[in-house]
Scaffold this motif. Structure first.
Motif, PDB file in Angstrom:
ATOM      1  N   PHE A  37       0.702  -1.078  -0.072  1.00  0.00           N
ATOM      2  CA  PHE A  37       0.005   0.097  -0.053  1.00  0.00           C
ATOM      3  C   PHE A  37       1.068   1.188   0.043  1.00  0.00           C
ATOM      4  CE2 PHE A  37      -2.517   3.254   1.977  1.00  0.00           C
ATOM      5  CZ  PHE A  37      -3.782   3.287   1.361  1.00  0.00           C
ATOM      6  N   TYR A  38       2.047   1.107   0.882  1.00  0.00           N
ATOM      7  CA  TYR A  38       2.936   2.677   0.898  1.00  0.00           C
ATOM      8  C   TYR A  38       3.443   2.417  -0.465  1.00  0.00           C
ATOM      9  CZ  TYR A  38       2.349   2.421   5.753  1.00  0.00           C
ATOM     10  OH  TYR A  38       1.683   2.268   7.105  1.00  0.00           O
ATOM     11  N   THR A  39       3.922   1.626  -1.125  1.00  0.00           N
ATOM     12  CA  THR A  39       4.583   1.574  -2.522  1.00  0.00           C
ATOM     13  C   THR A  39       3.459   2.594  -3.264  1.00  0.00           C
ATOM     14  OG1 THR A  39       5.217  -0.444  -2.062  1.00  0.00           O
ATOM     15  CG2 THR A  39       5.689   0.301  -4.571  1.00  0.00           C
ATOM     16  N   GLN A  40       2.336   2.073  -3.511  1.00  0.00           N
ATOM     17  CA  GLN A  40       1.407   2.675  -4.179  1.00  0.00           C
ATOM     18  C   GLN A  40       1.174   4.107  -3.777  1.00  0.00           C
ATOM     19  OE1 GLN A  40      -0.122   1.723  -6.564  1.00  0.00           O
ATOM     20  NE2 GLN A  40      -2.088   3.100  -6.895  1.00  0.00           N
ATOM     21  N   VAL A  41       1.147   4.487  -2.333  1.00  0.00           N
ATOM     22  CA  VAL A  41       1.230   5.992  -2.357  1.00  0.00           C
ATOM     23  C   VAL A  41       2.401   6.628  -2.573  1.00  0.00           C
ATOM     24  CG1 VAL A  41       1.106   7.630   0.058  1.00  0.00           C
ATOM     25  CG2 VAL A  41      -0.306   5.298  -0.162  1.00  0.00           C
TER      26      VAL A  41
ATOM     27  N   ARG B 120       4.394  10.908  -8.426  1.00  0.00           N
ATOM     28  CA  ARG B 120       3.658  11.383  -9.705  1.00  0.00           C
ATOM     29  C   ARG B 120       3.010  12.754  -9.544  1.00  0.00           C
ATOM     30  NH1 ARG B 120       0.934   9.246 -14.369  1.00  0.00           N
ATOM     31  NH2 ARG B 120      -1.115   9.969 -14.546  1.00  0.00           N
ATOM     32  N   ALA B 121       2.579  13.185  -8.145  1.00  0.00           N
ATOM     33  CA  ALA B 121       2.016  14.390  -7.931  1.00  0.00           C
ATOM     34  C   ALA B 121       3.066  15.421  -7.833  1.00  0.00           C
ATOM     35  CB  ALA B 121       1.288  14.292  -6.576  1.00  0.00           C
ATOM     36  N   ASP B 122       4.309  15.039  -7.389  1.00  0.00           N
ATOM     37  CA  ASP B 122       5.258  15.930  -7.564  1.00  0.00           C
ATOM     38  C   ASP B 122       5.673  16.573  -9.033  1.00  0.00           C
ATOM     39  OD1 ASP B 122       5.585  15.957  -4.720  1.00  0.00           O
ATOM     40  OD2 ASP B 122       7.074  14.445  -4.755  1.00  0.00           O
ATOM     41  N   VAL B 123       5.831  15.473  -9.822  1.00  0.00           N
ATOM     42  CA  VAL B 123       5.957  15.634 -11.175  1.00  0.00           C
ATOM     43  C   VAL B 123       5.015  16.693 -11.911  1.00  0.00           C
ATOM     44  CG1 VAL B 123       6.437  14.761 -13.632  1.00  0.00           C
ATOM     45  CG2 VAL B 123       7.258  13.647 -11.677  1.00  0.00           C
ATOM     46  N   PHE B 124       3.723  16.208 -11.512  1.00  0.00           N
ATOM     47  CA  PHE B 124       2.595  17.106 -12.057  1.00  0.00           C
ATOM     48  C   PHE B 124       2.635  18.753 -11.637  1.00  0.00           C
ATOM     49  CE2 PHE B 124       1.026  13.140 -13.796  1.00  0.00           C
ATOM     50  CZ  PHE B 124       0.546  13.695 -15.068  1.00  0.00           C
TER      51      PHE B 124
END
Ligand SMILES: Nc1ncnc2c1ncn2[C@@H]1O[C@H](COP(=O)(O)OP(=O)(O)OP(=O)(O)O)[C@@H](O)[C@H]1O
Length: 616
Positions: free
Chosen positions: A482-486, A492-496
């Motif tokens: 689950f942590y891997t997913q988070v 991804r959010a950082d890149v965006f």
């Protein structure tokens, strides 16, 4: 020693010698600079040394080949509401600009036949800026940052930080692309979604499609319509908002029992396509019920992406799906050897999904099920009713089953069925085929290829024990994955976010370019044929020349997009940095701060706006 002083040291010393302390009351009238300089109402009161002490000259484009891009210091500016144009809410007009009295003080000197004009009123700009800003600080104080000489500026939170100095001028496309433009991966993902809404089915195939259905028009089928289907999907445009929606039409059907649909409307989850509305209509020539969902462009179903055709053939299509020799007849009985061989071929050809992808799908699906089950609903999970775009998975057409079988389903049993369906889907994804009827062979493949955790999760979901299973029991099985997913999502959010920050600044530069374009070379305004050539506008014209028409010493165009962006940023920020603007006859050079240029631009643009708004 500061860059400024180094710059001054390297300047032609004659610039100091020829300085005349007298006011520039003898401007050559033939020079259009005179029209700008006539704004000056007072004589200079400060010495040139004082003025030069504040001076931060940018190298003249005619004299340099290399631009020193400095970090610049934001001023204490606050945008006055009167100067903010309605179409540019983020416009960053410094409030000081509105309040600046017309007290330009000009020094003039002649260097080798070229007259240099220095306006020394930027100090007054700064001072009044600080005062004005402190008077008008108000709520924006809370976002103060980027202190300059102890005075923090909220404007610093808006200003584009510019290209770092160590990067130097960038002329190669590669460097530019990396620094200014979005990475190709993100761009293509966004373009694919943007393009999606322009994709049109051949509407001649659908002559019976109504033009309007309630508030929706431009209906485009999302699938080929089978003759006896009970449901059809469309993309449609809301006539008032222009937004796109996905419509699910339930043919010849209407229900008055909509309690569950109301409950579905309440579900707002990133892994469930949101149901917005429903209505009944006779627009299709029958009594249909239409469910209205958020439209997610460039979607594909899990079935199409990973499972269509099964794992019968090692040849992948563009989505990575297999082509099964049986796929033309999905109901054809598959011999056991076919199933097993298909799976083995999938292993051999490396077509099995990486375990991380499987867990990502499972985490998202369990999150969706958790929200749905907690709300007292069930969704009849099916790989044709799970859609994906990018790496996001969503359960689609939520509530359609409830509309079809209004309130007749036993929710507790339906939730158990959802969990079994999730197990079957996980197994299908692991084997890359929906034909996993031979559970022993399929589980053997899973055990051989994937972790024991995945195998246990599937076994739990498929277990036929009488004990009631719950989606919350899956959490310990997912465990640290689950942590891997988070973490992946946060990365991804950082890149965006990073890209968003850049695009915001690109938007600012576009707005300032639009303003320059509106003002520069305007044939006439308010019957004044020389409007764009005189007064403030003349400075802007010279600035435009400086920006876009600079040439090297041997006359070649001098192009450096990093420098362009830097100058536009300085202009947008209205900084104190100064720039040398040379008249076209090369007889005079105006040394002016970006703050003054910005003031000119805002004034001129305001004039055009007022002229545009004036009644004929
Ligand atoms: N909310 C949505 N936004 C955009 N596209 C969607 C949405 N939901 C589904 N789709 C797409 O619509 C297409 C058709 O979906 P649909 O479920 O109708 O397909 P189907 O397999 O033909 O099912 P059925 O036979 O039950 O109608 C799929 O390609 C799917 O990716």
């Amino acid at each position: 020693m500061s860059w400024l002083h180094r710059e001054l040291e390297t300047m032609d010393p004659s610039i100091f010698l020829q300085y005349s302390p007298s006011p520039p009351n003898g401007l050559p009238q033939e020079s259009k600079l005179a029209t700008y300089m006539n704004r000056s109402t007072s004589t200079p009161t400060r010495s040139l040394n004082q003025a030069l002490g504040k001076l931060s000259l940018e190298s003249s484009p005619t004299a340099i080949k290399k631009v020193v891009i400095t970090e610049f210091v934001p001023m204490n500016y606050f945008p006055p509401p009167s100067l903010l144009q309605p179409d540019s809410p983020e416009s960053s007009s410094p409030s000081t600009m509105a309040a600046v009295p017309n007290t330009s003080q000009v020094h003039q000197e002649n260097v080798g036949g070229t007259t240099y004009f220095y306006s020394t009123n930027s100090d007054s700009l700064n001072t009044s800026g600080a005062l004005n800003s402190s008077a008008s600080i108000g709520p924006s104080e809370s976002c103060l940052s980027g202190a300059v000489g102890g005075a923090a500026s909220p404007y610093a939170t808006q200003i584009y930080s510019g290209t770092p100095t160590h990067m130097g001028p960038m002329t190669s496309k590669q460097g530019l692309a990396a620094s200014f433009y979005m990475p190709e991966t993100i761009r293509s993902e966004i373009y694919e979604r943007n393009d999606d809404v322009f994709l049109q089915a051949d509407m001649r195939q659908y002559p019976d499609l109504p033009e309007n259905v309630e508030m929706y028009s431009e209906l485009t089928p999302l699938e080929s319509v089978a003759p006896h289907s009970i449901a059809t999907s469309y993309r449609a445009t809301h006539r008032q908002s222009g937004e796109h929606y996905a419509l699910r039409r339930l043919h010849s059907y209407s229900t008055s029992i909509t309690k569950r649909l109301e409950m579905w409307k309440q579900i707002d989850h990133p892994n469930v396509v949101k149901l917005h509305d429903w209505f009944t209509t006779k627009a299709f020539g029958d009594h249909s019920m239409v469910l209205v969902y958020t439209y997610h462009p460039a979607c594909t179903t899990l079935m199409n992406k990973y499972l269509s055709g099964g794992a019968g053939n090692a040849a992948n299509d563009a989505n990575g799906a297999f082509h099964d020799p049986f796929s033309s007849d999905p109901d054809a009985p598959r011999p056991y050897t076919h199933q097993k061989n298909a799976m083995l071929r999938a292993v051999a050809s490396g077509a099995l999904l990486p375990e991380a992808v499987l867990w990502s799908l499972l985490v998202q699906l369990t999150a969706a099920l958790r929200a749905i089950h907690t709300a007292g609903l069930a969704c009849s999970l099916d790989p044709t009713k799970v859609v994906m775009n990018g790496c996001r998975v969503r359960i689609s057409w939520s509530g359609a089953t409830d509309a079809l079988h209004a309130n007749s389903t036993d929710v507790a049993q339906a939730q158990q069925d959802d969990l079994t369906a999730l197990g079957r889907l996980a197994l299908a994804l692991a084997c890359r085929t929906i034909h996993c009827d031979n559970l022993a062979a399929s589980m053997e493949l899973v055990a051989r290829t994937y972790s024991a955790d995945l195998k246990n999760l599937i076994l739990y979901l498929l277990s036929s024990s009488t004990a009631r299973r719950s989606v919350t029991d899956l959490m310990p099985m997912i465990g640290a994955r689950f942590y891997t997913q988070v973490e992946a999502l946060e990365r991804r959010a950082d890149v965006f976010e990073d890209q968003l920050a850049r695009e915001i600044d690109n938007g600012r530069l576009l707005r300032i370019l639009i303003k320059l374009g509106v003002v520069n070379e305007r044939p006439e305004l308010n019957l004044d044929a020389s409007w764009s050539e005189t007064g403030d506008r003349y400075m802007l014209k010279l600035f435009r020349d400086y920006l876009f028409h600079s040439v090297t010493a041997d006359g070649r165009p001098w192009l450096d997009q990093a420098h362009l962006a830097h100058c536009l940023n300085q202009l947008d920020g209205g900084t104190t940095a100064r720039v040398e603007l040379m008249s076209r006859d090369e007889q005079s050079v105006l040394v002016v701060s970006y703050a003054e240029l910005k003031h000119c631009l805002e004034q001129a643009f305001e004039e055009v706006m007022q002229a545009a708004a004036a009644e004929p």
